[in-house]
Motif scaffolding. Structure first.
Motif, PDB file in Angstrom:
ATOM      1  N   LEU A   6      -8.187   9.801 -19.188  1.00 13.72           N
ATOM      2  CA  LEU A   6      -8.186   8.977 -17.977  1.00 13.72           C
ATOM      3  C   LEU A   6      -8.423   7.512 -18.300  1.00 13.72           C
ATOM      4  O   LEU A   6      -7.772   6.629 -17.760  1.00 13.72           O
ATOM      5  N   LYS A   8      -7.645   6.050 -20.972  1.00 15.93           N
ATOM      6  CA  LYS A   8      -6.381   5.565 -21.533  1.00 15.93           C
ATOM      7  C   LYS A   8      -5.392   5.227 -20.423  1.00 15.93           C
ATOM      8  O   LYS A   8      -4.819   4.135 -20.395  1.00 15.93           O
ATOM      9  N   GLU A   9      -5.220   6.145 -19.456  1.00 16.69           N
ATOM     10  CA  GLU A   9      -4.243   5.911 -18.391  1.00 16.69           C
ATOM     11  C   GLU A   9      -4.585   4.652 -17.605  1.00 16.69           C
ATOM     12  O   GLU A   9      -3.721   3.836 -17.316  1.00 16.69           O
ATOM     13  N   GLN A  12      -3.988   1.512 -19.558  1.00 21.13           N
ATOM     14  CA  GLN A  12      -2.552   1.238 -19.681  1.00 21.13           C
ATOM     15  C   GLN A  12      -1.991   0.674 -18.385  1.00 21.13           C
ATOM     16  O   GLN A  12      -1.175  -0.238 -18.400  1.00 21.13           O
ATOM     17  N   ILE A  13      -2.435   1.231 -17.249  1.00 28.51           N
ATOM     18  CA  ILE A  13      -1.932   0.741 -15.968  1.00 28.51           C
ATOM     19  C   ILE A  13      -2.379  -0.704 -15.739  1.00 28.51           C
ATOM     20  O   ILE A  13      -1.592  -1.571 -15.371  1.00 28.51           O
ATOM     21  N   PRO A 195       4.956   8.399 -11.932  1.00 26.95           N
ATOM     22  CA  PRO A 195       4.638   9.479 -12.882  1.00 26.95           C
ATOM     23  C   PRO A 195       5.869   9.953 -13.638  1.00 26.95           C
ATOM     24  O   PRO A 195       5.799  10.237 -14.826  1.00 26.95           O
ATOM     25  N   SER A 198       6.360   7.569 -16.355  1.00 28.79           N
ATOM     26  CA  SER A 198       5.283   7.397 -17.335  1.00 28.79           C
ATOM     27  C   SER A 198       5.353   8.414 -18.470  1.00 28.79           C
ATOM     28  O   SER A 198       5.115   8.063 -19.620  1.00 28.79           O
ATOM     29  N   GLU A 202       6.439   7.820 -22.586  1.00 28.03           N
ATOM     30  CA  GLU A 202       5.678   8.255 -23.764  1.00 28.03           C
ATOM     31  C   GLU A 202       6.557   9.048 -24.721  1.00 28.03           C
ATOM     32  O   GLU A 202       6.373   8.999 -25.932  1.00 28.03           O
ATOM     33  N   LYS A 225      -2.650  12.449 -15.961  1.00 26.61           N
ATOM     34  CA  LYS A 225      -1.512  11.654 -15.484  1.00 26.61           C
ATOM     35  C   LYS A 225      -1.547  11.528 -13.958  1.00 26.61           C
ATOM     36  O   LYS A 225      -1.151  10.506 -13.401  1.00 26.61           O
ATOM     37  N   PRO A 228      -4.763   9.044 -11.725  1.00 28.34           N
ATOM     38  CA  PRO A 228      -4.582   7.620 -11.421  1.00 28.34           C
ATOM     39  C   PRO A 228      -3.683   7.375 -10.204  1.00 28.34           C
ATOM     40  O   PRO A 228      -3.887   6.412  -9.473  1.00 28.34           O
TER      41      PRO A 228
ATOM     42  N   TYR B  89      -0.956   4.260 -29.370  1.00 29.44           N
ATOM     43  CA  TYR B  89      -0.713   3.558 -28.117  1.00 29.44           C
ATOM     44  C   TYR B  89      -0.789   2.056 -28.357  1.00 29.44           C
ATOM     45  O   TYR B  89      -1.847   1.523 -28.665  1.00 29.44           O
TER      46      TYR B  89
END
Lengths: 370, 246
Positions: A6, A8-9, A12-13, A195, A198, A202, A225, A228, B89
């Protein structure tokens, strides 16, 4: 483990140069601009009057029509042919012809006919113009009766004959109808599209393989995923509520918590669908096209513009499997009628069904080992 | 010596194409096992099967004691993997990548922190710690990817052409890191195109058209094929290939 995913998500956002702006700007733009531009409300209709009577009553009728604010008197014509020319040259949308013995007939209690002739090139506009005008004349008729012949008031007799089977749409306030539905659109585009993109992203970067070779359980990865998008959706819809209130003075008749509950289920369903699509797509291009296909279909059959009830049966069946349609009903009902969970039970069940179906499929179709 | 990877008659077919054709070998603990072959020889496919990314069509295999066919998720717990394509990443910082992958493999926050400090010091990465990965030069990225792949101290680490596109000095340094890892008991399974790197391996297998044509220590291979270096050994074997390299 999900904690790290989470983190990480979200990072990234937030670090994405485009997404955070999109999350704020998108609801603002859609709600501020769209309801004004895409409106069925028709104003400033150009009226051409042929007054063959030149009497007090005929002038009063014209005056009443103009004071309704829906019509603008563009010209007074001497003859029907002349009036028709102004339609042809697009100066007039509708012609009203008042016969010669208009006032006389009214005073003698004789029925009199006025003629309406609308430019139906834009069928919708012509139809609406006719309906508006008929209703104004109808109202004028009632006023006259109560003035001249009080003993007849309340009876159904008409001095001026016009078929007026449509009700005058006092609530032709288009925003009230559109704003709740547009909130559904915002949720759909943000939480359905992102989503889908996303995960495929990846895959293209190769980070997906690094995840697949790790012991992350499938459910954990998918939840990381999805979560968020709950938050993104809630932010967007809250912005939506604010704009609806500030800009349109719209406050739901029903409860906010009911809307949030439905929105939570809906985001879960539509994000799940996005993830299913991204599991099947191997490139960003594929994913975008598949999402577009479904979005178009869903939007067309959602009742955003055209009521689902007036669709042919086969289309109604497709619409029944359209999550958008269900949330649109929910939003409009809560905003306009103040419906509660019991009244929206069918939609609740349908949306829960979609959520379970799409997310089940998302977990099944996500393969860590090929 | 403990056997870490054991493969018997492993085969992978895609339709009528046999990418990996009936290969068998064993890798012992702490070994550096070089996996050589021309492009399209089936190295990556074989490696993906061992990592649990791809299911074998036929044959048996165990990695770290787990069956690659029935227990791929358990295999994944005990291995590290560094892919051909850089796959950290890029929009996360160096330490954030370490934290993420450490967390995924179940390491605790304290251990992640201690090991990150250690690693940053040993790599001389202190300045880069807070930088986004995308801002790093390729050599740094490769070192980071390798460090991430062994961050959780796996039993085996699979390296798929780890030194592609990096300069000789960085390659040299990279191989020092690989030796350090074996010193810590990590078994290294590495594919490469560089024949000088093949010389650094304890044992080397050479794949031609999906089959293992030769498997021995570099010294024995050179003796068998009467070659001066590994490059000549490779040339002799790879010439037999009927498959078109892509």
């Amino acid at each position: 483990m999900i904690k790290y995913l989470l983190k990480k998500e979200f990072k990234q956002i937030i670090r994405n140069p485009f997404l955070p702006k999109m999350i704020f700007m998108f609801p603002l733009m859609v709600l501020l601009v769209f309801p004004w531009a895409a409106s069925y409300e028709i104003k400033n209709l150009n009226l051409s009057v042929i007054d063959n009577d030149h009497s007090t009553y005929s002038r009063r009728l014209t005056q009443t029509i103009i004071s309704s604010n829906y019509f603008r008197l563009t010209d007074k014509s001497a003859s029907y042919n002349q009036a028709l020319k102004s339609i042809e040259s697009n100066k007039a949308d509708i012609i009203l012809e008042i016969p010669q013995n208009f006032e006389k007939s009214i005073i003698n209690r004789e029925p009199v006919k006025v003629m309406l002739s609308a430019n139906a090139v834009n069928g919708m506009k012509g139809g609406i113009a006719t309906t508006y005008l008929s209703m104004i004349i109808g109202a004028f008729n009632t006023t006259l009766i109560s003035e001249l012949f009080p003993e007849m008031a309340g009876s159904s007799s008409n001095m001026i004959q016009i078929d007026s089977q449509y009700r005058f749409n006092k609530h032709l306030n288009y925003q009230v109808f559109m704003v709740p539905a547009l909130m559904v659109m915002i949720l759909t585009l943000l939480c359905g599209f992102l989503p889908a993109v996303s995960i495929v992203f990846e895959k293209e970067l190769g980070t997906m393989e690094q995840i697949n070779v790790s012991p992350v359980p499938k459910i954990t990865f998918i939840l990381a995923k999805l979560i968020p998008f709950w938050i993104i959706g809630f932010i967007a819809i809250t912005i939506g509520f604010t704009v609806a209130w500030l800009d349109y003075g719209l406050i739901p008749v029903g409860h906010f918590y009911i809307i949030y509950t439905f929105a939570a289920i809906y985001i879960f369903a539509i994000s799940g669908m996005g993830i299913v699509i991204s599991n099947f797509a191997s490139t960003l291009q594929q994913a975008v096209f598949i999402v577009f296909f479904f979005m178009m279909l869903f939007i067309m059959l959602s009742g955003l513009y055209t009521p689902v009830d007036s669709m042919p049966n086969w289309a109604k069946w497709i619409a029944a499997f359209n999550p958008l349609k269900h949330l649109m009903i929910v939003m409009r009902s809560i905003y306009l009628k103040g419906s509660n969970f019991t009244q929206l039970g069918g939609e609740l069940a349908a949306l829960l069904g979609f959520a379970v179906f799409f997310n089940g499929l998302a977990v099944l179709s996500y393969r860590k080992t090929n | 010596m403990e056997t870490v990877i054991k493969v018997e008659n492993l085969t992978k077919r895609f339709g009528s194409f046999t990418a990996v054709d009936n290969i068998s070998f064993e890798v012992k603990k702490g070994e550096i096992f070089g996996f050589l072959g021309a492009n399209g020889a089936g190295k990556t496919t074989a490696m993906r099967m061992l990592c649990g990314l791809s299911l074998p069509t036929e044959g048996k295999g165990t990695v770290a004691g787990y069956d690659i066919y029935t227990q791929p998720e358990l295999v994944k717990k005990s291995i590290g993997y560094m892919s051909q394509k850089f796959s950290m990443y890029e929009d996360l910082k160096v330490w954030e990548n370490l934290e993420l992958f450490g967390g995924i493999y179940g390491m605790s926050d304290e251990i992640i922190k201690i090991k990150t400090d250690e690693l940053m010091a040993s790599l001389n990465f202190e300045e880069e710690r807070d930088k986004l990965v995308k801002s790093l030069p390729l050599g740094f990225k490769q070192k980071l990817a390798f460090s991430v792949s062994i961050f959780h101290t796996p039993k085996v680490v699979f390296l798929d052409e780890p030194t592609g596109g990096v300069d000789p000095i960085t390659r040299r340094r990279f191989w020092e890191m690989i030796y350090d890892a074996t010193a810590r008991g990590i078994t290294v399974f590495v594919t490469t195109h560089y024949m000088d790197e093949a010389e650094y391996c304890d044992r080397v297998s050479i794949m031609v058209d999906g089959r293992i044509e030769a498997l021995d220590s570099p010294k024995n291979l050179k003796a068998t094929y009467k070659a001066k270096n590994m490059d000549e050994v490779f040339q002799q074997l790879a010439r037999k290939s009927k498959r078109k390299a892509d």
